[in-house]
Write a protein that holds these residues in place. Structure first.
Motif, PDB file in Angstrom:
ATOM      1  N   ALA A  48       0.850  -1.278  -0.024  1.00  0.00           N
ATOM      2  CA  ALA A  48       0.192   0.124  -0.273  1.00  0.00           C
ATOM      3  C   ALA A  48       1.103   1.665  -0.493  1.00  0.00           C
ATOM      4  N   ASN A  49       1.660   1.828   0.806  1.00  0.00           N
ATOM      5  CA  ASN A  49       3.160   2.299   1.110  1.00  0.00           C
ATOM      6  C   ASN A  49       3.247   2.402  -0.906  1.00  0.00           C
ATOM      7  N   THR A  50       4.171   1.544  -1.165  1.00  0.00           N
ATOM      8  CA  THR A  50       4.605   1.747  -2.592  1.00  0.00           C
ATOM      9  C   THR A  50       3.645   2.100  -3.629  1.00  0.00           C
ATOM     10  N   LYS A  51       2.500   2.221  -3.473  1.00  0.00           N
ATOM     11  CA  LYS A  51       1.231   2.074  -4.407  1.00  0.00           C
ATOM     12  C   LYS A  51       1.488   3.914  -4.395  1.00  0.00           C
ATOM     13  N   ALA A  52       0.583   4.366  -2.786  1.00  0.00           N
ATOM     14  CA  ALA A  52       0.479   5.472  -2.644  1.00  0.00           C
ATOM     15  C   ALA A  52       1.303   6.307  -2.966  1.00  0.00           C
ATOM     16  N   GLY A  53       2.482   5.731  -3.141  1.00  0.00           N
ATOM     17  CA  GLY A  53       4.125   6.759  -3.599  1.00  0.00           C
ATOM     18  C   GLY A  53       4.707   7.197  -2.138  1.00  0.00           C
ATOM     19  N   ASN A  54       4.093   6.569  -0.978  1.00  0.00           N
ATOM     20  CA  ASN A  54       4.688   7.173  -0.115  1.00  0.00           C
ATOM     21  C   ASN A  54       6.305   6.861   0.428  1.00  0.00           C
ATOM     22  N   LEU A  55       7.097   6.676  -0.878  1.00  0.00           N
ATOM     23  CA  LEU A  55       8.680   5.105  -0.703  1.00  0.00           C
ATOM     24  C   LEU A  55       9.035   6.016  -1.969  1.00  0.00           C
ATOM     25  N   GLY A  56       8.996   7.291  -2.565  1.00  0.00           N
ATOM     26  CA  GLY A  56       9.128   7.710  -3.464  1.00  0.00           C
ATOM     27  C   GLY A  56       9.297   7.212  -5.099  1.00  0.00           C
ATOM     28  N   LYS A  57       9.650   7.909  -5.915  1.00  0.00           N
ATOM     29  CA  LYS A  57       8.972   8.170  -7.575  1.00  0.00           C
ATOM     30  C   LYS A  57       9.815   6.721  -7.763  1.00  0.00           C
ATOM     31  N   PRO A  58       8.922   5.478  -9.109  1.00  0.00           N
ATOM     32  CA  PRO A  58       9.700   4.183  -9.261  1.00  0.00           C
ATOM     33  C   PRO A  58      10.699   4.333  -9.472  1.00  0.00           C
ATOM     34  N   SER A  60      13.398   5.000  -7.940  1.00  0.00           N
ATOM     35  CA  SER A  60      14.329   6.541  -6.327  1.00  0.00           C
ATOM     36  C   SER A  60      14.780   4.912  -5.730  1.00  0.00           C
ATOM     37  N   LYS A  61      16.212   5.464  -4.945  1.00  0.00           N
ATOM     38  CA  LYS A  61      16.685   5.197  -4.069  1.00  0.00           C
ATOM     39  C   LYS A  61      16.225   4.255  -3.128  1.00  0.00           C
ATOM     40  N   ARG A  62      15.552   5.373  -2.081  1.00  0.00           N
ATOM     41  CA  ARG A  62      14.828   4.328  -1.341  1.00  0.00           C
ATOM     42  C   ARG A  62      13.970   3.965  -1.688  1.00  0.00           C
ATOM     43  N   ARG A  63      12.978   3.272  -2.545  1.00  0.00           N
ATOM     44  CA  ARG A  63      11.923   2.332  -2.841  1.00  0.00           C
ATOM     45  C   ARG A  63      12.435   1.027  -4.080  1.00  0.00           C
ATOM     46  N   ILE A  64      13.852   1.691  -4.691  1.00  0.00           N
ATOM     47  CA  ILE A  64      14.651   0.174  -4.305  1.00  0.00           C
ATOM     48  C   ILE A  64      14.434  -0.577  -3.334  1.00  0.00           C
ATOM     49  N   LYS A  65      15.339   0.341  -2.094  1.00  0.00           N
ATOM     50  CA  LYS A  65      15.744  -0.462  -1.304  1.00  0.00           C
ATOM     51  C   LYS A  65      14.343  -1.738  -0.816  1.00  0.00           C
ATOM     52  N   ALA A  66      13.450  -0.554   0.026  1.00  0.00           N
ATOM     53  CA  ALA A  66      12.414  -0.919   0.448  1.00  0.00           C
ATOM     54  C   ALA A  66      11.996  -1.942  -0.176  1.00  0.00           C
TER      55      ALA A  66
END
Length: 86
Positions: A48-58, A60-66
């Protein structure tokens, strides 16, 4: 406990069929089911956090790590049989 990721099982009930795998590792049946429920909830929250954009744009360093690591819990996260920490 990466059954959810490997098999893509969307429902908690389906995951509970794998309780036997955890009971062979020393967990009781109820504890195994609670563990499955926690992990399922964590994956749902992460998705849900990924879909809502809470981890940054596709990309992004933070999203890739998560997205690159499975959900884990430290041993102190679950109380012992009397409510104290193991």
């Amino acid at each position: 406990m990466d059954v959810y990721n490997q098999r893509g099982i969307p429902r908690e009930y389906e995951l509970r069929k794998h309780t036997a795998e955890l009971t062979t590792r020393g967990l009781g049946s109820q504890a195994a089911q609670q563990t499955i429920k926690k992990v399922r909830g964590a994956y749902t929250t992460s998705k849900a956090n990924t879909k809502a954009g809470n981890l940054g744009k596709p990309g992004s360093k933070r999203r890739i790590k998560a997205e690159s690591r499975p959900i884990t819990f430290h041993p102190e996260a679950a109380p012992g049989p009397r409510g104290d920490l193991p």
